[in-house]
Structure formats: structure tokens, C-alpha cells
Design an enzyme around this catalytic site. Sequence first.
Site, short mmCIF file in Angstrom:
data_model
loop_
_atom_site.label_atom_id
_atom_site.label_comp_id
_atom_site.label_asym_id
_atom_site.label_seq_id
_atom_site.Cartn_x
_atom_site.Cartn_y
_atom_site.Cartn_z
N GLY A 55 0.83 -1.20 0.00
CA GLY A 55 0.00 0.00 0.00
C GLY A 55 0.87 1.25 0.00
O GLY A 55 2.07 1.18 0.28
N CYS A 86 5.35 -5.97 1.64
CA CYS A 86 5.65 -4.54 1.60
C CYS A 86 4.97 -3.83 2.79
O CYS A 86 5.39 -3.97 3.92
CB CYS A 86 5.24 -3.96 0.26
SG CYS A 86 5.99 -2.35 -0.10
N TYR A 87 3.91 -3.08 2.56
CA TYR A 87 3.19 -2.43 3.66
C TYR A 87 2.71 -3.47 4.67
O TYR A 87 2.72 -3.22 5.89
CB TYR A 87 2.00 -1.64 3.11
CG TYR A 87 1.26 -0.81 4.14
CD1 TYR A 87 1.72 0.46 4.50
CD2 TYR A 87 0.10 -1.29 4.75
CE1 TYR A 87 1.04 1.22 5.45
CE2 TYR A 87 -0.58 -0.54 5.69
CZ TYR A 87 -0.11 0.71 6.04
OH TYR A 87 -0.77 1.46 6.99
N HIS A 180 7.87 -7.57 -3.71
CA HIS A 180 6.60 -8.05 -4.26
C HIS A 180 6.80 -9.36 -5.02
O HIS A 180 7.24 -9.35 -6.18
CB HIS A 180 5.99 -7.00 -5.18
CG HIS A 180 5.52 -5.77 -4.46
ND1 HIS A 180 4.25 -5.65 -3.96
CD2 HIS A 180 6.17 -4.62 -4.15
CE1 HIS A 180 4.13 -4.47 -3.37
NE2 HIS A 180 5.27 -3.83 -3.47
N GLU A 182 4.51 -11.19 -6.21
CA GLU A 182 3.42 -11.38 -7.16
C GLU A 182 3.72 -10.84 -8.55
O GLU A 182 3.03 -11.20 -9.52
CB GLU A 182 2.12 -10.75 -6.63
CG GLU A 182 2.13 -9.23 -6.55
CD GLU A 182 2.67 -8.68 -5.24
OE1 GLU A 182 2.31 -7.54 -4.87
OE2 GLU A 182 3.48 -9.37 -4.59
N ASP A 238 -16.95 -13.85 -22.11
CA ASP A 238 -17.50 -14.02 -20.76
C ASP A 238 -18.99 -14.35 -20.79
O ASP A 238 -19.44 -15.32 -20.17
CB ASP A 238 -17.25 -12.76 -19.93
CG ASP A 238 -15.82 -12.30 -20.01
OD1 ASP A 238 -14.93 -13.17 -20.02
OD2 ASP A 238 -15.58 -11.08 -20.09
N LYS A 392 -10.52 -13.70 -16.27
CA LYS A 392 -10.88 -14.10 -17.64
C LYS A 392 -10.23 -15.40 -18.06
O LYS A 392 -10.87 -16.23 -18.74
CB LYS A 392 -10.51 -12.99 -18.64
CG LYS A 392 -10.97 -13.32 -20.06
CD LYS A 392 -10.75 -12.17 -21.01
CE LYS A 392 -11.77 -11.08 -20.83
NZ LYS A 392 -13.12 -11.46 -21.32
#
Length: 536
Positions: A55, A86-87, A180, A182, A238, A392
Site C-alpha cells: 500500500g 511490503c506495507y 513483491h 506477485e 465471458d 478471464k
Amino acid sequence: MQHARVLILDYGSQYTQLIARRIRALNVYSLIQPGTLSLEQVKKFNPSAIILSGGPNSVYDKDAPQLPEGFREWQERTAIPVLGICYGLQLLVQSHGGKVGKGDHREYGATDITTAKESVLFSHHREIQAKFIDLKKVWMSHGDEVLSLPPKWIQSATSSSGALAAAECSELKIYALQFHPEVTHTEEGTALLDQFLSLAHIKKDWIMGSVLEEQVSKIRAQVGESDHVICALSGGVDSTVAACLVHRALGDRLHCVFVDHGMLRWDEQARVMKMFKEDLHLPVECIDASEQFLKKLSGVSDPEKKRKIIGAEFIQVFKTAAQEIERSLGLKPKYLVQGTLYPDVIESSPAPTGGDTVVSHHAHTIKSHHNVGGLPKDIGFQLIEPFRELFKDEVRELGKLMQVPARFLERHPFPGPGLAVRIIGDITRERIEILQRADEIFIEALREYKIYNQIWQAFAVFLPIRSVGVQGDGRTHDHVIALRAVTSTDGMTADWYHFDTKFLAHVSTKITNEVKGINRVVYDITSKPPATIEWE
């Protein structure tokens, strides 16, 4: 079936959605919730593990987001594994008595780290340890740093600048990363998240085959044995996969409605209706409501207003269709199927409408998707949104399981509002036709050069400006078309596609030669973030 679930508390990071996607790719269900949840709300989700996101705030600021009251004591008592990123790392350190502050090591971008041999997170399995034993590049994005650790914690990784890069207290099952994992820029980031799941002893049971059967059962239970359902079928991946799913669950009680709002791609109506009939065998009624939509949109240039008008008009069309079905069958459909995706919900930040989705206090509305934030309050239907918590690529996987043709599943995303959000400014029939033709040339060129499937999404945008040109030995003062093409895995982040300049020259020449009213073509080289994929 209750899947094992990783609860992600969001503190405003631009990467939070990536955390969820990476965990799901490891066959574990993950969901994002706001960091403002109370402890009681956290408990209701019955998480198998918790991840605290990054954040933009500083944990020591007066109004900075904090952990739910009582979280530390509850986590220590239950031993639920926690990963701070992180945060999230800084929150954990501060809440356990450590110190966070402005330091000498502001780090942004790729950074080398060294891991500690005594770390459980980095060396729990021998094969994982081998991946992290040497220096590794990770992605940093922080100005604050940990100045001192709480008792019993160890520093499990150090950056090349000497700053703390990771810490843990394995006794409490707390692990924390200043970087991070991710993002793709972090080497072995997915393996590190997998390591955390292994430490948490989480069963990997998020399999699309089971999700398919669960959704079929859920739809049957929701609708019952006699009610009928309308499906808002746009022709996109979708809504079409959603229609196939509901058709599997309900059979001929499904009534698909394809609305031509006048802002579709070139020859789209004929193409998709043929596919629905010949390939998917879906019961579809085509309604031409172009006059209705274009009249409502006349003179409207604000993108949020466009989306809300289109959302409201769609509902009016579906209500009319429901009345026709009632006259024919004596039964009025009570339900409306939409192909709403998790990213739609996240970007729209709507009021909660059920399921596991809760709005984050730290999230900002990026844009109101016509099928989420763009819907009127009273729609007159109960919604069925089987993909509301899916990405998706997960929907495409479900489509494969239901044998939806690959050539259809590989189609690029197309927004429900259509060209309305690709025409910047006022929408007119002339602008629609110009954009349709330019977009068709661009897409056909991608297929001709065999690069269509390398790209997540590509399209043309009509710009409300004129530029001076020379065509046919004469001066022109015509419109500008922008081309946009991006690569992505889930649409939450994206990078612009690096075309060969010969391809761009070919497309530009073809558009300016064949589309009357265009004398200039530009290419958008902005990633997401800072831009969104669509221009509006």
C-alpha cells in the site's frame, strides 16, 4: 463444497489483484477484501491463510490503515499462517513491537537480495532452497524500512543496499517480504508464494472442473425447477461461456438475448449470430436497439455517463424481452445472467451485491463497468453472475471444459458498451462507421501476420481531433485514429505490444488509404498502469 481459501487484505497496492491471480494459478482459491474489515468479518471468511498486501501509506502516520483490532492476539492463538508484503510486512512488524520509519534505503525496481540459511520460508524444501540460495532479483517499491525487528523474529533476507528484505517468526507462522513476489519482475516469485502455501498446509482444491460442477448446482438451486432466465449475450467470451454454463444447468429455460446497440464491431451481428446457432446451439434472439441507444447517447461525451446510460438501456431492452417471453409462455423470467468478471467488480468498486465480494475502503473506482457500477438501482431481475469472482483466463478454461470452440475463446475482449468507449467525445453514426472500418483493418492485419493470438487485446480508438494532411495532392483536415494493443494474463496489468515497424506502417497506410475521413494514425505505447487498457 468449501474450498480452502486465502484471504487477501487489501491496503491499496496496485499489485493486490496480482496476488490473488498468482495464488489461484497455484490451485488455491483466493479472494480480496478491504484492510478495513473487522476481526469478526475476517473470521466469517474462515481463511486457511491470510496475506496482507502492500500500500502507499506509512504505517506510523496518524490515519494509516492498521490491522483489524485484536488481529494479533487472534492470529497468535489460532496460528493461522500470515504473509505480509511490503506495507503488510511493516504492519506486522509494528504490531508486534518492532520499529518502522524513514530509512536510508529507499528502493524502487529490481533489487538483489541474499537469503539467510536459517529462514524457514526460503529453505523449507530442499528444491525451493536451491532456488533461493544465491542472489536473486526481486521487485522493490518502498520508501520506509524496518529499523528494528520484534522479539523472536529473524531477518530472513537482505537487499544489496543492506536493508531488510524479508523477516519471519516461524514460531507464530508469520512471514513477511519487503518486496513483491506477485510481479513477474521478481525471480521465483510464484515459487515463493507456493512455498508459503506449503508452510500453511493448504489443500490445492481450486480446480476448474469442480468449479464448473459447483456452479451448475448453484444455478439450479438458485433458479429452482420452473423459473426461466434471460441471458445478456454480448458476443464476448465471458457472456457466451456464462450462457453455455446456464444452458447446461437449465436447458430450454434459458433465453439468450443479443442486443445490437449500434456500436458493435464491423459485421459483428451476423458473425456472432451464426456462431451461436451453428457452433454453440444456443437459443438466441437478436434485438436491434441501435436507434434507442444512439438517441440516448446523442451529445454525451463523459465516459461515466456513457456507461451508465448504456447499462440502463440494456436493462430496458431485457425488460421488454421478458414481457415478450411472458406473453408467449405465460411465465415471466425472474433472473438475468451476466458475464461479470472479478476485475469488473474490482475496477467499479460497487456497493456489495452478495457473494464474497466486499468493497475496499482503500480501492478507487477506476471506471463503472456497464454491468456493475453502470446498472440502475432497480433492475427488475435477480442477477446470476457465475463468474463474478473469476478472472478471464479462468473463464476461458471453463469454456474449454464445455467444448466452446477455441477460435471463439481466443477472441480478444470487447467491452459491453462497445465502440461507445472507443469513440472519445460525442458518438455519431459517421464516427462509428469510421472506427468500425479502421478497427477491422487493424484486426485483420493481426490475423494476416499471424500475431493475433500473441496479443491480449487490440483495437482502434477514434480521437475527437483533426489534423492537417496531404492526400491525393490535396490538403485534408481529417480525423485521427489511435491503435492500441497489449499483452496481459488477466487484464489487471498489461504492457503495450512491441510491433515491428513494418507492420505498423502497413496498417497505417491501409487505414489512411481505405477509410475516408482519416489522415493520421498513432500508436499507444502506454502500459497498465498508469493507463487502463481501454481509453474510457
